[in-house]
Design an enzyme around this catalytic site. Structure first.
Site, PDB file in Angstrom:
ATOM      1  N   PRO A 120       0.809  -1.197   0.000  1.00 25.07           N
ATOM      2  CA  PRO A 120       0.000   0.000   0.000  1.00 25.07           C
ATOM      3  C   PRO A 120       0.846   1.251   0.000  1.00 25.07           C
ATOM      4  CG  PRO A 120      -0.184  -1.223   2.074  1.00 25.07           C
ATOM      5  CD  PRO A 120       1.019  -1.678   1.361  1.00 25.07           C
ATOM      6  N   GLU A 121       0.665   2.039  -1.021  1.00 26.81           N
ATOM      7  CA  GLU A 121       1.258   3.360  -1.063  1.00 26.81           C
ATOM      8  C   GLU A 121       0.089   4.347  -0.948  1.00 26.81           C
ATOM      9  OE1 GLU A 121       4.153   3.659  -4.272  1.00 26.81           O
ATOM     10  OE2 GLU A 121       4.344   1.483  -4.333  1.00 26.81           O
TER      11      GLU A 121
END
Length: 267
Positions: free
Chosen positions: A2-3
DNA sequence: CACGCCTCCTGTGCGC
DNA sequence: TGCGCACAGGAGGCGT
């Protein structure tokens, strides 16, 4: 996993579900070797969630009583309601009868309850750079910041200091757009301004597609993001560069797999 | 202080 | 088939 775009997509689903809900009970599965995985989560019991916000890759939920719950998805973290499998590491029982499950196979994620605004126990959050999709992310200041570091540009982006929320996927994507070699230690003003815009573009496009799913990343409703098929650099080793046709190349930089076009992105 | 290496954890895919 | 190794979207600790 997850960015920023993935975390933002999770936030958009969590916020309407959690805002106004009281946490009746909190439970988690402690691992002695990971004392920072769940810090003071018990303090959330009896508290009401005001909203779910975000800074970079961190979800920040203000609670009543002057507290905040910090949530980080690490590499494989995800939130689901009424979910049960062996990788659920923590649960929050809510006053509407539902249970928010924090699933995290690799256990790099974190939940912590802190005094509102006190991020001394979360170093990256305490020194986090500006939000890329707000006016806080100023192009000239970004160019100056980049000019001062001696580190290669990509690891510097990943440090979260020049800008918040850029991870391995979107760093490769933005550097490809800006035609900057990931190992470059000298990025002049002109290229920095292009990179500034490229970062904003790749992140906002990915948010529109609700993030990039390879394996673990899922939104709260279990759906995948749709951005993976739009990637032009990350994971595209051997494929022709969409700009010049040269096969994309991959190497390790700062311990992270890095894909780039050897012709468009010169050192 | 800044940088860069190594570690935390678990699963998967690959070569032999 | 089985084994061992490299690698995976992140951050943080520690040595130089």
């Amino acid at each position: 996993m997850p960015e920023l775009p993935e975390v933002e997509s999770v936030r958009r689903q969590l916020d309407p579900e959690l805002s106004g809900r009281r946490i009746e009970e909190a439970g988690w599965d402690p691992l002695p070797s990971m004392p920072r995985e769940f810090v003071n989560v018990g303090l959330a019991e009896g508290r009401t969630i005001v909203s779910v916000g975000r800074r970079g890759k961190f979800l920040i939920a203000p609670l009543d009583g002057g507290l905040e719950m910090i949530m980080h998805l690490g590499m494989t973290g995800a939130f689901h309601f009424d979910h049960d499998d062996p990788y659920v590491r923590a649960r929050l029982w809510l006053d509407d009868g539902r249970v928010l499950a924090f699933r995290d196979p690799r256990r790099f994620g974190r939940l912590a309850v802190v005094t509102a605004g006190d991020y001394s126990s979360v170093p990256t959050l305490a020194t986090l750079g500006p939000e890329p999709l707000t006016d806080e992310f100023d192009a000239e200041r970004f160019a100056r910041t980049i000019a001062t570091t001696k580190a290669p540009i990509k690891p510097f982006l990943l440090s979260q200091k020049p800008v918040a929320g850029v991870g391995n996927i979107y760093a490769d994507e933005a550097l490809w757009i800006a035609r900057i070699h990931p190992s470059s230690r000298r990025v002049g003003r002109k290229r920095a301004l292009v990179l500034h815009e490229a970062i904003r573009t790749v992140l906002s496009d990915a948010i529109e597609r609700e993030g990039t799913t390879f394996r673990d990343y899922r939104m709260v409703n279990g759906e995948s993001g749709r951005n993976a098929s739009f990637l032009v650099a990350y994971g595209q080793v051997g494929k022709p560069c969409p700009r010049c046709g040269t096969p994309m190349r991959k190497y390790v930089l700062g311990g992270r797999g890095t894909t780039f076009c050897p012709r468009c992105q010169r050192p």
